[in-house]
Enzyme design. Structure first.
Site, PDB file in Angstrom:
ATOM      1  N   SER A   1       5.403   3.734  35.960  1.00 52.82           N
ATOM      2  CA  SER A   1       6.265   2.825  36.025  1.00 52.82           C
ATOM      3  C   SER A   1       6.022   1.496  35.147  1.00 52.82           C
ATOM      4  O   SER A   1       4.908   1.101  35.335  1.00 52.82           O
ATOM      5  CB  SER A   1       6.672   2.562  37.486  1.00 52.82           C
ATOM      6  OG  SER A   1       5.858   1.500  38.161  1.00 52.82           O
ATOM      7  N   CYS A   2       7.136   0.926  34.664  1.00 56.86           N
ATOM      8  CA  CYS A   2       6.861  -0.284  33.750  1.00 56.86           C
ATOM      9  C   CYS A   2       7.977  -1.099  34.319  1.00 56.86           C
ATOM     10  O   CYS A   2       8.987  -0.895  34.894  1.00 56.86           O
ATOM     11  CB  CYS A   2       7.030  -0.039  32.416  1.00 56.86           C
ATOM     12  SG  CYS A   2       8.808   0.600  31.610  1.00 56.86           S
ATOM     13  N   PRO A   3       7.871  -2.501  33.985  1.00 57.90           N
ATOM     14  CA  PRO A   3       8.741  -3.403  34.514  1.00 57.90           C
ATOM     15  C   PRO A   3      10.177  -3.207  34.289  1.00 57.90           C
ATOM     16  O   PRO A   3      11.098  -3.160  35.045  1.00 57.90           O
ATOM     17  CB  PRO A   3       8.230  -4.776  33.810  1.00 57.90           C
ATOM     18  CG  PRO A   3       7.212  -4.875  33.695  1.00 57.90           C
ATOM     19  CD  PRO A   3       6.806  -3.185  33.269  1.00 57.90           C
TER      20      PRO A   3
ATOM     21  N   THR B   1       7.309   3.508  30.673  1.00 49.19           N
ATOM     22  CA  THR B   1       7.428   4.651  31.798  1.00 49.19           C
ATOM     23  C   THR B   1       7.292   5.964  31.286  1.00 49.19           C
ATOM     24  O   THR B   1       6.312   6.903  31.740  1.00 49.19           O
ATOM     25  CB  THR B   1       8.532   4.436  32.746  1.00 49.19           C
ATOM     26  OG1 THR B   1       8.672   3.086  33.131  1.00 49.19           O
ATOM     27  CG2 THR B   1       8.610   5.487  33.790  1.00 49.19           C
TER      28      THR B   1
END
Length: 495
Positions: free
Chosen positions: A8-10, A16
């Site tokens: 997961s990324c921001p 992601t």
């Protein structure tokens, strides 16, 4: 081995899925089976419990808190940032295998009962704050996108309905209540007002959502109510997104503190539904409405006045700075700071089609499009300077860049960091400056060329992108050509 992973990324858009693909391919190349759960912006499909039960270990490649992390209790784990999984998937995989082998070598009696899945040592306080902030921003972006596109469509329709550029102003001054009371489905003016008000309603959720999900990232569900209440209070007093940031962090820590109180067994059942939301909302309401609201609102007014007062060289310099930030680390922290500045500016109340916040958003998005497009162009102009893999990545970079996905340039930056980053930063700065100088504006926070019909000054949009792409492509070719020429000169001359 059989490994599971969570990425997961921001923003939950690019990193992601790039991390997931990188880990899967690295596992396949080494003969291991890697099954990935992507916790992205479109939601996630949880891993089958049977797959987790059969796994030897787990990789957490995440910049946000992993959802339902306790599912992996008992599995040897490695915890890395999502960018490491994109850049160094083989190394991450090797670390996971080492963790599994170390656990297998430990006698059963000496193994910990819980999984060694505590936060990685490198997760400093600053990293946690960034994770909490980006959780709020990532949940806010869909509201910005929906609201912004509806408002942009309203402005376009208004220009037709009122017969000229003044229509975009006329629609903002129309008597919405009277139009809704006698709505005419055949009137373009009425439809323009409906679209505008619907978009403004979506924008009305920006600060509460930002605040609520920052608090949620800190305190889990107990933080949602005080977070949303605090965000609504920030909007009420005019504190804007700065107020939402303050209430989000404050609500999260207050809710977390109250949730850890030692209370009688009979009171525990009503803690999450009565006590925590009641007390934390009261505290945050007093904090924002009575104590901090006015000073923060003053700061917001100052920021808005500063943006509105920028003219000539100053606004061009701001565009160059934002563009350079977008091109510097291609989806990393500096890129996200510039993007967050652009997106949260759209939450300012009372914006008109000529508001400088829309110009800031345009410079930010255009700056983020440059690097992948420039590298795609460079692979076509001078293919011999790039490997076969990079040339293949260049084909995909055309679409990624056109869609405002800066991460399309990451494979190039990973292989040749300083040359690509220098070229990307310079080209993106040129685009940001040209965009500001030409007065390009954008209500939508994402979309690239696909939202071109919604752009103010579409020709300026195209010229700004072309200018930055040309500069960046030429620069990266020159830098790589210098390396190619210098390499033979360093070789010893045979006698």
């Amino acid at each position: 081995m059989k490994l599971v992973a969570v990425t997961s990324c921001p923003t939950g858009i690019a990193h992601t899925y790039m991390a997931a693909e990188a880990l899967e391919q690295a596992g396949k190349a080494q003969g291991h089976e890697v099954t990935v759960e992507t916790q992205g912006s479109i939601g996630s499909e949880p891993l089958d419990p049977a797959v987790i039960a059969a796994a030897d270990g787990v990789i957490f490649a995440a910049d946000l808190e992993v959802k339902e992390r306790d599912r992996f209790a008992g599995l040897p784990a490695v915890d890395v940032g999502v960018k490491r999984a994109v850049h160094e998937p083989a190394k991450v995989l090797a670390e996971a295998i080492a963790a599994v082998e170390a656990a297998a070598a430990t006698p059963a009696a000496e193994r910990p009962v819980a999984a060694p899945a505590a936060p990685r040592p490198a997760a400093s306080g600053a990293t946690k704050v960034r994770q909490w902030l980006m959780t709020g921003v990532s949940h806010m972006i869909p509201f910005v996108a929906a609201g912004g596109i509806l408002i942009a469509l309203s402005f376009m329709l208004a220009q037709v309905a009122w017969g000229g550029a003044e229509g975009a102003v006329a629609v903002t001054k129309a008597d919405a209540a009277a139009i809704f009371a006698s709505f005419d489905p055949l009137s373009l003016q009425h439809w323009a007002v409906v679209l505008l008000k619907t978009g403004q309603l979506a924008f009305g959720f920006l600060v509460p959502v930002l605040s609520g999900y920052i608090a949620y990232a800190i305190a889990d569900r107990p933080g949602l109510v005080p977070g949303f209440v605090g965000g609504a209070a920030a909007g009420f007093v005019g504190a804007g997104f700065l107020g939402g940031l303050v209430t989000g962090f404050a609500a999260g820590f207050v809710a977390l503190w109250i949730s850890r109180w030692k209370v009688a067994k009979g009171v525990r059942g009503i803690m999450p539904v009565v006590v925590i939301p009641l007390l934390s909302s009261l505290v945050i309401g007093v904090l924002m409405l009575v104590l901090l609201g006015r000073p923060i609102a003053g700061a917001m007014e100052g920021l808005t006045d500063w943006l509105g007062g920028l003219q000539g060289g100053s606004i061009i310099l701001l565009g160059a700075l934002l563009g350079a930030m977008m091109g510097f680390d291609l989806g990393g922290p500096v890129n996200k700071v510039a993007y967050t500045f652009g997106v949260t500016g759209l939450a300012t109340a009372g914006l008109t089609p000529d508001s400088p916040q829309y110009k800031v958003m345009a410079a930010v998005m255009l700056g983020g499009m440059v690097a992948p497009l420039a590298l795609a162009l460079a692979t076509v102009v001078r293919p011999r300077l790039f490997t076969e893999v990079e040339r293949e990545n260049g084909k995909a970079a055309w679409l990624l860049g056109a869609s405002f996905i800066s991460e399309g340039a990451i494979p190039f930056a990973a292989a040749d960091p300083w040359r690509v980053i220098v070229a990307s930063t310079v080209g993106s700065a040129v685009t940001g400056a040209v965009s500001m100088g030409l007065g390009v504006s954008l209500v939508a926070p994402h979309g690239g060329v696909w939202v071109l019909p919604l752009v103010g000054n579409p020709l300026g949009f195209v010229l700004a992108v072309l200018a930055g792409v040309a500069v960046s492509a030429v620069l990266v070719i020159l830098l790589k050509q210098t390396r190619k020429v210098a390499a033979p000169a360093a070789e010893p001359v045979a006698a």
